[in-house]
Design a protein around this motif. Structure first.
Motif, PDB file in Angstrom:
ATOM      1  N   GLY A   1      -0.781   1.794  -1.216  1.00 31.18           N
ATOM      2  CA  GLY A   1      -1.149   2.722  -2.268  1.00 31.18           C
ATOM      3  C   GLY A   1       0.041   3.456  -2.850  1.00 31.18           C
ATOM      4  O   GLY A   1      -0.118   4.480  -3.514  1.00 31.18           O
ATOM      5  N   SER A   2       1.258   2.919  -2.619  1.00 34.49           N
ATOM      6  CA  SER A   2       2.470   3.596  -3.093  1.00 34.49           C
ATOM      7  C   SER A   2       3.631   2.614  -3.135  1.00 34.49           C
ATOM      8  O   SER A   2       3.986   2.029  -2.104  1.00 34.49           O
ATOM      9  N   ALA A   3       4.231   2.465  -4.313  1.00 30.47           N
ATOM     10  CA  ALA A   3       5.413   1.609  -4.433  1.00 30.47           C
ATOM     11  C   ALA A   3       6.593   2.225  -3.695  1.00 30.47           C
ATOM     12  O   ALA A   3       7.415   1.516  -3.096  1.00 30.47           O
ATOM     13  N   GLU A   4       6.691   3.546  -3.717  1.00 34.44           N
ATOM     14  CA  GLU A   4       7.803   4.227  -3.057  1.00 34.44           C
ATOM     15  C   GLU A   4       7.778   3.999  -1.545  1.00 34.44           C
ATOM     16  O   GLU A   4       8.800   3.721  -0.927  1.00 34.44           O
ATOM     17  N   ARG A   5       6.608   4.073  -0.938  1.00 37.50           N
ATOM     18  CA  ARG A   5       6.505   3.901   0.508  1.00 37.50           C
ATOM     19  C   ARG A   5       6.631   2.438   0.922  1.00 37.50           C
ATOM     20  O   ARG A   5       6.970   2.128   2.065  1.00 37.50           O
ATOM     21  N   ALA A   6       6.368   1.534  -0.021  1.00 40.14           N
ATOM     22  CA  ALA A   6       6.511   0.107   0.283  1.00 40.14           C
ATOM     23  C   ALA A   6       7.960  -0.350   0.208  1.00 40.14           C
ATOM     24  O   ALA A   6       8.341  -1.335   0.858  1.00 40.14           O
ATOM     25  N   ALA A   7       8.784   0.348  -0.572  1.00 38.39           N
ATOM     26  CA  ALA A   7      10.148  -0.103  -0.867  1.00 38.39           C
ATOM     27  C   ALA A   7      10.992  -0.423   0.370  1.00 38.39           C
ATOM     28  O   ALA A   7      11.724  -1.417   0.377  1.00 38.39           O
TER      29      ALA A   7
END
Length: 308
Positions: free
Chosen positions: A130-136
């Motif tokens: 639910g987050s591109a930032e946390r997936a990076a």
């Protein structure tokens, strides 16, 4: 009739993919899940004994390593604790251990931020979190899918020493997560109820993530660090920052019944020998290898039910 007959009947049903998918998905999933949540917690000795008896007929339920021998409800049996030492965690600081009992599903290296739920069925890590930032941090990293069957031990543990830093709760559906459904429903894990647990290891400060995913009849998750029960009617907040230390093998929580946990690690991690699709693992067995040369002494935290 003997349990063997019912298991043969179960196996025949499971082999009929269309029928299996129909019976476990083309039904009112959320309503059945809520009913099971209510029914499983009925505390009556006759209801408990009968329910566990039926459960035994259709599964290889093994309660020999359970701490208790009598259960107050079906829920009590599902979420059972084990005898001390029943799940020793690999003490090697260069090993990230399996957080739970499970059958290895899709696993290996991420293609950028794309991973697989089954052959030919990719999904995006940012959609799962639910987050591109946390997936990076997990771009081109390593991942393992661990599927818990209904008969398995349903508690999960810390795979290494570290700190839990953030939990994201994502509401969703309750599709079955068995291999048949994974071959038919696109991005299934990203559709179901789930929580993304983000942590940092004491070794090298590496980020890791555990994503428990709910399924039909299984849509609630107990997290000890937050003292919360996350479920489809949980009102929020859904972004839950925290800073809670944990030691390798320490219990983090449990599924109310069982489902799937997906483990993510950044580039440099690799699968341990023998971690391949179809392999059965127990909590504490080697899952991933840390980048070479990075070791630290374990934290001095007592771990019930383990020998690490």
């Amino acid at each position: 009739m003997k349990p063997r007959f019912f298991r043969r009947l179960r196996d025949r049903l499971l082999q009929q993919e269309d029928l299996n998918f129909l019976l476990t998905n083309r039904v009112p999933r959320l309503a059945l899940t809520r009913f099971m949540g209510w029914f499983s917690q009925l505390r009556h000795p006759w209801v408990s004994a009968a329910s566990i008896g039926v459960w035994r007929l259709f599964t290889e339920l093994d309660l020999s390593d359970a701490r208790k021998t009598r259960f107050d409800s079906l829920h009590d049996c599902f979420t059972r604790e084990l005898r001390p030492g029943a799940r020793p965690f690999d003490p090697d600081p260069a090993v990230l251990a399996s957080p739970c009992d499970g059958i290895v599903g899709a696993c290996g290296s991420a293609l950028g931020l794309e991973v697989f739920q089954a052959k030919g069925f990719p999904y995006r890590v940012e959609d799962l979190f639910g987050s591109a930032e946390r997936a990076a941090p997990f771009r081109d990293g390593c991942y393992v899918t661990l599927r818990l069957t209904s008969a398995m031990y349903h508690r999960f543990h810390a795979p290494h020493d570290g700190r839990l830093r953030h939990v994201t709760h994502l509401q969703g559906d309750t599709w079955n997560v068995n291999p048949i459904a994974l071959k038919r429903v696109q991005a299934l894990f990203c559709r179901n109820e789930r929580a993304a647990l983000h942590a940092r290891l004491s070794v090298g400060g590496h980020p890791i993530a555990l994503v428990p995913v709910a399924a039909i009849l299984v849509a609630s998750l107990r997290l000890h660090a937050l003292n919360l029960l996350l479920h489809g009617r949980y009102p929020g907040p859904h972004e839950l920052p925290c800073d809670v230390p944990f030691a390798k093998g320490q219990e983090l929580g449990w599924f109310q019944h069982g489902s799937t946990i997906i483990v993510f690690a950044p580039p440099g991690f690799s699968l341990c020998e023998g971690v391949v699709p179809g392999q059965r693992l127990r909590a504490g067995q080697p899952l991933m290898c840390l980048p070479r040369g990075e070791k630290s002494p374990p934290l001095a935290v007592a771990v019930p039910g383990s020998t690490s």
